[in-house]
Write a protein that holds these residues in place. Structure first.
Motif, PDB file in Angstrom:
ATOM      1  N   GLY A 182      -4.156   5.001   1.127  1.00 18.36           N
ATOM      2  CA  GLY A 182      -5.113   3.905   1.072  1.00 18.36           C
ATOM      3  C   GLY A 182      -4.948   3.073  -0.181  1.00 18.36           C
ATOM      4  O   GLY A 182      -5.057   1.841  -0.144  1.00 18.36           O
ATOM      5  N   GLU A 183      -4.676   3.738  -1.307  1.00 21.79           N
ATOM      6  CA  GLU A 183      -4.464   3.004  -2.553  1.00 21.79           C
ATOM      7  C   GLU A 183      -3.174   2.196  -2.487  1.00 21.79           C
ATOM      8  O   GLU A 183      -3.141   1.032  -2.913  1.00 21.79           O
ATOM      9  CB  GLU A 183      -4.408   3.972  -3.742  1.00 21.79           C
ATOM     10  N   ALA A 232      -3.745  -0.888  -0.342  1.00 19.73           N
ATOM     11  CA  ALA A 232      -4.554  -1.885  -1.046  1.00 19.73           C
ATOM     12  C   ALA A 232      -3.724  -2.622  -2.094  1.00 19.73           C
ATOM     13  O   ALA A 232      -3.856  -3.847  -2.259  1.00 19.73           O
ATOM     14  CB  ALA A 232      -5.759  -1.211  -1.699  1.00 19.73           C
ATOM     15  N   ARG A 233      -2.866  -1.899  -2.787  1.00 25.70           N
ATOM     16  CA  ARG A 233      -2.025  -2.532  -3.810  1.00 25.70           C
ATOM     17  C   ARG A 233      -0.993  -3.468  -3.170  1.00 25.70           C
ATOM     18  O   ARG A 233      -0.705  -4.547  -3.694  1.00 25.70           O
ATOM     19  CB  ARG A 233      -1.330  -1.466  -4.656  1.00 25.70           C
ATOM     20  N   GLN A 243      -1.332  -5.047  -0.300  1.00 24.98           N
ATOM     21  CA  GLN A 243      -2.064  -6.236   0.146  1.00 24.98           C
ATOM     22  C   GLN A 243      -2.356  -7.182  -1.014  1.00 24.98           C
ATOM     23  O   GLN A 243      -2.221  -8.402  -0.883  1.00 24.98           O
ATOM     24  CB  GLN A 243      -3.364  -5.818   0.826  1.00 24.98           C
ATOM     25  N   TYR A 288      -9.303  -9.386   4.801  1.00 25.21           N
ATOM     26  CA  TYR A 288      -9.607  -8.047   4.287  1.00 25.21           C
ATOM     27  C   TYR A 288      -9.939  -7.109   5.438  1.00 25.21           C
ATOM     28  O   TYR A 288      -9.407  -6.006   5.533  1.00 25.21           O
ATOM     29  CB  TYR A 288     -10.764  -8.105   3.297  1.00 25.21           C
TER      30      TYR A 288
END
Length: 217
Positions: A106-107, A110-111, A113, A137
């Motif tokens: 997940g991290e 997110a990075r 994106q 988002y």
């Protein structure tokens, strides 16, 4: 968004790619530095997920070359080395972000994106045109207040059209941005997805074909 994953651990590389594809990203995968160089020379990627310890051509060398060339691709470096000194070194040679292994997917997503948004022309997290509202988002779309359910590929194509801000986008550009390298350049996939989007977005028609040029929203 077009992503290149360069990671020599095959299982990890394929796992990352499969996960990112669920975020409507077009993802190519290579397992050594030489293949990474070849792909970077042919395709315009938004983000490079780069294993620092790649065989063939080391990840540091790839990172340095891209930084010196002024390439637009953003780089997130993955490595088992997690010390502060090594993170500083990675950022110092041109990486935009640095994530030690093991990491939470997940991290990473997110990075990626966040870096992808930086690699493109600055745009708000919510894209709007012709009554269409696209939340990048949540990856949700609506038109005139009506929720529009989209497949991952439909979402990816619509995002490219919205980012163009009214300018025409060629079928080749859509293939480059919304499909990975396995896409056949002579396929009708773009036309099929465009037709599905037209149906889902409804009237009045908002995706127009410009003969010999492409599609315009």
């Amino acid at each position: 968004m077009r992503i290149l994953v360069a990671e020599d651990e095959w299982i990890l590389a394929d796992w990352i790619a499969e996960g990112l594809r669920k975020f409507a990203m077009a993802v190519d995968v290579v397992y050594d530095g030489e293949a990474a160089d070849e792909h970077l020379a042919v395709h315009d990627y938004d983000v490079l997920v780069l294993d620092r310890d790649l065989p063939g051509v080391h990840g540091d060398e790839i990172c340095r070359r891209l930084a010196l060339s002024g390439a637009d691709v953003r780089i997130i470096m993955l490595t088992a080395a997690a010390s502060v000194r090594e993170r500083i070194e990675g950022l110092g040679i041109g990486a935009d972000d640095y994530l030690p292994k093991p990491f939470d997917f997940g991290e990473l997503a997110a990075r990626v994106q966040a870096l992808g948004r930086r690699s493109l022309a600055p745009v708000p997290p919510v894209l709007q045109r012709a009554g269409i509202v696209l939340d990048t988002y949540r990856r949700q779309a609506s038109r005139d207040g009506r929720f529009v359910p989209l497949s991952l590929k439909e979402y990816a194509v619509l995002e490219v059209l919205l980012r163009a801000d009214g300018a025409p986008v060629s079928a080749e550009k859509l293939l480059e941005q919304a499909w990975d390298e396995s896409a056949d350049p002579f396929t009708t996939a773009v036309r099929v997805v465009i037709n599905r989007l037209r149906t889902k977005l409804g009237d009045p028609p908002c995706i127009h074909t410009e003969a010999g040029v492409g599609y315009r929203l």
